[in-house]
Motif scaffolding. Sequence first.
Motif, mmCIF file in Angstrom:
data_model
loop_
_atom_site.group_PDB
_atom_site.id
_atom_site.type_symbol
_atom_site.label_atom_id
_atom_site.label_comp_id
_atom_site.label_asym_id
_atom_site.label_seq_id
_atom_site.Cartn_x
_atom_site.Cartn_y
_atom_site.Cartn_z
ATOM 1 N N ASN A 167 0.851 -1.202 0.000
ATOM 2 C CA ASN A 167 0.000 0.000 0.000
ATOM 3 C C ASN A 167 0.886 1.251 0.000
ATOM 4 O O ASN A 167 0.763 2.139 0.839
ATOM 5 C CB ASN A 167 -0.950 0.006 1.195
ATOM 6 C CG ASN A 167 -0.216 -0.017 2.532
ATOM 7 O OD1 ASN A 167 0.943 -0.425 2.610
ATOM 8 N ND2 ASN A 167 -0.904 0.398 3.588
ATOM 9 N N GLN A 213 -0.802 7.440 -0.872
ATOM 10 C CA GLN A 213 -0.031 6.287 -0.390
ATOM 11 C C GLN A 213 1.459 6.611 -0.244
ATOM 12 O O GLN A 213 2.333 5.805 -0.540
ATOM 13 C CB GLN A 213 -0.229 5.068 -1.299
ATOM 14 C CG GLN A 213 -1.656 4.518 -1.296
ATOM 15 C CD GLN A 213 -1.776 3.167 -1.956
ATOM 16 O OE1 GLN A 213 -1.193 2.938 -3.018
ATOM 17 N NE2 GLN A 213 -2.515 2.260 -1.334
ATOM 18 N N GLN A 221 0.496 5.475 7.347
ATOM 19 C CA GLN A 221 -0.346 5.015 6.243
ATOM 20 C C GLN A 221 -1.573 4.250 6.702
ATOM 21 O O GLN A 221 -2.596 4.230 6.007
ATOM 22 C CB GLN A 221 0.472 4.161 5.263
ATOM 23 C CG GLN A 221 -0.220 3.938 3.919
ATOM 24 C CD GLN A 221 -0.533 5.247 3.203
ATOM 25 O OE1 GLN A 221 0.345 6.050 2.949
ATOM 26 N NE2 GLN A 221 -1.814 5.467 2.888
#
Length: 275
Positions: A167, A213, A221
């Motif tokens: 991610n 991201q 995150q």
Amino acid sequence: MTKALILDSRIAASILRLFFHDCFVNGCDASILLDDTATFTGEKNAAPNGRSVRGFEVVDTIKSLVEASCSGVVSCADILALAARDGVVLQGGQSWTVPLGRRDARTASQSAANSQLPAPSSNLSTLISVFSAKGFTAAEMTVLSGAHTIGQAGCENFRNRIYNQTNIDPAFAITRRANCPSNTGSGDRNLAPLDVQTPTRFENTYFQNLVDQRGLLNSDQVLFNDGSQDAVVQTYSQNNARFLADFAAAMVKMGNLSPAPGTVTEIRRNCRMTN
């Protein structure tokens, strides 16, 4: 703080972090400023602090100037709270009124620092739980995380994210790898900005990075990762004024965290040791 920032562009972030790490361990009592003694092991060398907290000399300088003017009147805890506020303002953040009257601890706890402070690797549920234990909502936790719009982190704290997590924006990961080797122990102290765009400006680009991201730490995150805080992050990413106002309000609340009732306190004349 103005003079300190001229000499060190990181110092506002460092003082802000020092304040947070103080308040989250037995309240805002300047216990993190105490050196170890024969009778207790302090917080400076706890795992979350030992290789990263800084800014003690700035607090010492402020304290010496205050003591020269009015000895034994202003606590180290109040100085740290005011310095944290002023550092944020000097880098573009919104000011807030700092309630005063804090007193200084006569002891410190390394074990409490180790157990009560969140780690850069923390997941969302852990962050929510840790902040909830101090009386903060999940949304307040998220806005306080916006402190990472200034400052830097060491490679050892984001190595796993840039090499092993999915991610993450690929170009961002590649950029960060240039200064952070994959092998543990190599370049651990190499620094990278928590907000690559404006690392010395206190504004909402941190949240914009999360949407893209580009959060540096795992604990950054996870705030925007198909979870409960996505909408909060989206709001702050689009509304800088809202972020600054909510951050200021949350900082007042953090500054009100107090030592347990009955704790023996004083106004230290030297922030590194008891009177």
